[in-house]
Design a protein around this motif. Structure first.
Motif, PDB file in Angstrom:
ATOM      1  N   PHE A  13       0.882  -1.176   0.000  1.00 19.01           N
ATOM      2  CA  PHE A  13       0.000   0.000   0.000  1.00 19.01           C
ATOM      3  C   PHE A  13       0.915   1.220   0.000  1.00 19.01           C
ATOM      4  N   THR A  14       0.525   2.246  -0.746  1.00 19.33           N
ATOM      5  CA  THR A  14       1.365   3.453  -0.815  1.00 19.33           C
ATOM      6  C   THR A  14       0.530   4.699  -1.031  1.00 19.33           C
ATOM      7  N   GLY A  15       1.007   5.833  -0.545  1.00 17.90           N
ATOM      8  CA  GLY A  15       0.405   7.129  -0.851  1.00 17.90           C
ATOM      9  C   GLY A  15       1.324   7.921  -1.765  1.00 17.90           C
ATOM     10  N   THR A  16       2.576   8.039  -1.363  1.00 16.91           N
ATOM     11  CA  THR A  16       3.513   8.874  -2.117  1.00 16.91           C
ATOM     12  C   THR A  16       4.634   8.069  -2.769  1.00 16.91           C
ATOM     13  N   GLY A  17       4.473   6.768  -2.835  1.00 16.26           N
ATOM     14  CA  GLY A  17       5.365   5.962  -3.666  1.00 16.26           C
ATOM     15  C   GLY A  17       6.536   5.309  -2.952  1.00 16.26           C
ATOM     16  N   ASN A  18       6.842   5.702  -1.711  1.00 13.79           N
ATOM     17  CA  ASN A  18       7.998   5.074  -1.032  1.00 13.79           C
ATOM     18  C   ASN A  18       7.823   3.557  -0.937  1.00 13.79           C
ATOM     19  N   SER A  19       6.645   3.139  -0.529  1.00 15.95           N
ATOM     20  CA  SER A  19       6.429   1.698  -0.314  1.00 15.95           C
ATOM     21  C   SER A  19       6.411   0.955  -1.649  1.00 15.95           C
ATOM     22  N   LEU A  20       5.872   1.575  -2.686  1.00 15.38           N
ATOM     23  CA  LEU A  20       5.887   0.937  -4.005  1.00 15.38           C
ATOM     24  C   LEU A  20       7.329   0.814  -4.509  1.00 15.38           C
ATOM     25  N   PRO A  59       3.430   1.909   4.608  1.00 10.91           N
ATOM     26  CA  PRO A  59       3.940   2.973   5.476  1.00 10.91           C
ATOM     27  C   PRO A  59       3.437   2.845   6.917  1.00 10.91           C
ATOM     28  N   VAL A  60       4.172   3.429   7.829  1.00 16.40           N
ATOM     29  CA  VAL A  60       3.715   3.570   9.216  1.00 16.40           C
ATOM     30  C   VAL A  60       2.832   4.820   9.289  1.00 16.40           C
ATOM     31  N   TYR A  61       1.637   4.703   9.887  1.00 18.32           N
ATOM     32  CA  TYR A  61       0.784   5.876  10.122  1.00 18.32           C
ATOM     33  C   TYR A  61       0.521   5.985  11.619  1.00 18.32           C
ATOM     34  N   PHE A  62       0.896   7.091  12.190  1.00 15.00           N
ATOM     35  CA  PHE A  62       0.660   7.338  13.613  1.00 15.00           C
ATOM     36  C   PHE A  62       1.069   6.145  14.469  1.00 15.00           C
ATOM     37  N   TYR A  63       2.294   5.680  14.195  1.00 19.51           N
ATOM     38  CA  TYR A  63       2.937   4.650  15.040  1.00 19.51           C
ATOM     39  C   TYR A  63       2.240   3.297  14.971  1.00 19.51           C
ATOM     40  N   THR A  64       1.453   3.090  13.928  1.00 19.04           N
ATOM     41  CA  THR A  64       0.778   1.796  13.774  1.00 19.04           C
ATOM     42  C   THR A  64       0.556   1.480  12.295  1.00 19.04           C
ATOM     43  N   MET A 120      12.584   6.173   5.137  1.00 15.87           N
ATOM     44  CA  MET A 120      12.435   6.900   3.874  1.00 15.87           C
ATOM     45  C   MET A 120      12.222   8.377   4.219  1.00 15.87           C
ATOM     46  N   LEU A 121      11.673   9.158   3.279  1.00 13.61           N
ATOM     47  CA  LEU A 121      11.341  10.532   3.648  1.00 13.61           C
ATOM     48  C   LEU A 121       9.967  10.546   4.314  1.00 13.61           C
ATOM     49  N   GLY A 122       9.842  11.215   5.430  1.00 14.06           N
ATOM     50  CA  GLY A 122       8.541  11.391   6.066  1.00 14.06           C
ATOM     51  C   GLY A 122       7.695  12.318   5.189  1.00 14.06           C
TER      52      GLY A 122
HETATM   53  C1  LIG Z   1      -0.968  10.014   8.202  1.00 15.50           C
HETATM   54  C2  LIG Z   1       0.492   9.761   8.291  1.00 15.50           C
HETATM   55  C3  LIG Z   1       1.049   9.371   9.486  1.00 15.50           C
HETATM   56  C4  LIG Z   1       2.406   9.070   9.566  1.00 15.50           C
HETATM   57  N1  LIG Z   1       2.902   8.609  10.756  1.00 15.50           N
HETATM   58  C5  LIG Z   1       4.211   8.214  10.836  1.00 15.50           C
HETATM   59  C6  LIG Z   1       4.715   7.628  12.033  1.00 15.50           C
HETATM   60  O1  LIG Z   1       3.996   7.425  13.020  1.00 15.50           O
HETATM   61  N2  LIG Z   1       6.026   7.265  12.077  1.00 15.50           N
HETATM   62  C7  LIG Z   1       6.850   7.448  11.005  1.00 15.50           C
HETATM   63  O2  LIG Z   1       8.023   7.096  11.101  1.00 15.50           O
HETATM   64  N3  LIG Z   1       6.387   7.985   9.832  1.00 15.50           N
HETATM   65  C8  LIG Z   1       5.088   8.363   9.724  1.00 15.50           C
HETATM   66  N4  LIG Z   1       4.602   8.881   8.549  1.00 15.50           N
HETATM   67  C9  LIG Z   1       5.501   8.978   7.372  1.00 15.50           C
HETATM   68  C10 LIG Z   1       5.331   7.797   6.413  1.00 15.50           C
HETATM   69  O3  LIG Z   1       5.260   6.569   7.127  1.00 15.50           O
HETATM   70  C11 LIG Z   1       6.501   7.698   5.420  1.00 15.50           C
HETATM   71  O4  LIG Z   1       6.729   8.898   4.770  1.00 15.50           O
HETATM   72  C12 LIG Z   1       6.239   6.579   4.405  1.00 15.50           C
HETATM   73  O5  LIG Z   1       7.444   6.176   3.806  1.00 15.50           O
HETATM   74  C13 LIG Z   1       5.255   6.988   3.318  1.00 15.50           C
HETATM   75  O6  LIG Z   1       5.069   5.884   2.478  1.00 15.50           O
HETATM   76  P1  LIG Z   1       4.384   5.973   1.060  1.00 15.50           P
HETATM   77  O7  LIG Z   1       5.216   6.944   0.222  1.00 15.50           O
HETATM   78  O8  LIG Z   1       4.464   4.596   0.526  1.00 15.50           O
HETATM   79  O9  LIG Z   1       3.016   6.468   1.225  1.00 15.50           O
HETATM   80  C14 LIG Z   1       3.247   9.217   8.431  1.00 15.50           C
HETATM   81  C15 LIG Z   1       2.695   9.641   7.238  1.00 15.50           C
HETATM   82  C16 LIG Z   1       1.330   9.908   7.149  1.00 15.50           C
HETATM   83  C17 LIG Z   1       0.745  10.347   5.828  1.00 15.50           C
END
Ligand SMILES: Cc1cc2nc3c(=O)[nH]c(=O)nc-3n(C[C@H](O)[C@H](O)[C@H](O)COP(=O)(O)O)c2cc1C
Ligand code: SF4
Ligand code: SF4
Length: 278
Positions: A13-20, A59-64, A120-122
């Motif tokens: 699952f991905t929003g901004t591509g890091n996981s993909l 991705p991790v979202y809000f520590y879960t 990755m990049l937050g």
């Molecule tokens: C709603 C939300 C909550 C997040 N919470 C965390 C977090 O708790 N810990 C963390 O390390 N990164 C957190 N992040 C950053 C993402 O986990 C990180 O940028 C991830 O690589 C994004 O992956 P994606 O590009 O595949 O979507 C959060 C991002 C979002 C959008």
């Protein structure tokens, strides 16, 4: 993989591509691996895992674990799985993600063998600015090293959990207790805070990139439908940075997506036909 024949499946699952980007890189290095978007399987009641080696990249979202991933893990039939692993992409604080994902896998009758984190990049621009071009280059280097490390473990089907420091675990646990539960409870309706600036050019990209069809254009402006996963794809991919979050200083903050991932790649997440043999 142990018998040299086995096929692996990587669900992402991905929003901004890091996981993909991570899933693709792992699949290429591992070989004989299928990459499947979790968003394409939302309608399925039970998902039978087709290979003995199975990984989940998200991705991790809000520590879960993101809600969509949690719900997916609980719908799996893991009876054919021999080795199950997680790859978390994150800004740096995994919190309780591994233990929560393990709970979900156990509900589905599976066992977690390994879990890895890649910093990755937050992308959470509600609270901070995303890293600059130099940070992106550093991230690429970290990702390449981590992918090779992870593939080594997976090939050997080795039991392994990446551990953060004690201080990191305590901080992650505290932050989850303070913020994570509330995030989970309100996640789907949090799109109520999204607003659109006059600069919107009605291009429809926000509609295309939403992995759960939660955006539509009404009078040529985006409208959100209350089933949001908070992936931030709509915000980051808008070409004129017109989408903001009410009460947050998102205007002027950098937009980000992984440099190797396009709008078409993200848009393809919703359709099962995007599953790729690598
Ligand atoms: C709603 C939300 C909550 C997040 N919470 C965390 C977090 O708790 N810990 C963390 O390390 N990164 C957190 N992040 C950053 C993402 O986990 C990180 O940028 C991830 O690589 C994004 O992956 P994606 O590009 O595949 O979507 C959060 C991002 C979002 C959008
Ligand atoms: S992506 Fe941005 S410019 Fe395009 S329709 Fe959505 S808000 Fe408007
Ligand atoms: S509305 Fe935006 S943030 Fe919510 S799931 Fe869709 S793309 Fe992601």
């Amino acid at each position: 993989m142990k018998d040299g024949q086995s096929e692996a499946t990587l669900y992402y699952f991905t929003g901004t591509g890091n996981s993909l980007a991570c899933a693709r890189a792992i699949a290429v290095e591992l070989g004989n691996t299928r990459v499947v978007p979790i968003a394409s399987l939302r309608g399925e009641k039970t998902v039978g895992v087709p290979s003995p080696v199975v990984g989940f990249v998200f991705p991790v979202y809000f520590y879960t674990t993101p809600l969509i991933v949690r719900e997916f893990l609980e719908r799996l039939d893991l009876s054919k799985a021999r080795y199950v692993f997680l790859v978390l992409t994150m800004g740096g604080t995994p919190g309780h993600t591994v233990s929560h994902a393990r709970d979900s896998l156990e509900k589905a009758g599976g066992v977690l063998n390994a879990a890895f984190g890649i910093r990755m990049l937050g992308n959470y621009i509600a609270e901070y600015n995303v890293g600059d071009a130099k940070a992106v280059e550093e991230m690429r280097g970290r990702m390449a090293r981590d992918v090779t490390r992870i593939v080594g473990h997976v090939r050997a089907e080795r039991d392994h959990i990446d551990r953060s420091s004690l201080a990191g675990r305590m901080l992650g646990g505290l932050l989850f207790a303070l913020l994570g539960g509330r995030f989970m409870a309100t996640c789907r309706q949090r799109d109520r805070r999204f607003t659109v600036d006059e600069s919107c050019i009605s291009c429809g990209i926000c509609v295309r990139v939403c992995p759960v069809a939660n955006v539509r254009l009404a009078d040529s402006r985006p409208e959100w439908l209350g089933r949001c996963e908070q992936c931030f794809a709509c915000i980051h991919f808008c070409p004129v940075e017109a989408i903001q979050i009410r009460g947050k200083r998102t205007r002027g903050r950098r937009r980000y997506h992984h440099p190797d991932v396009t709008v078409d790649d993200i848009a393809a997440q919703r359709s099962a036909s995007t599953s790729a043999d690598m």
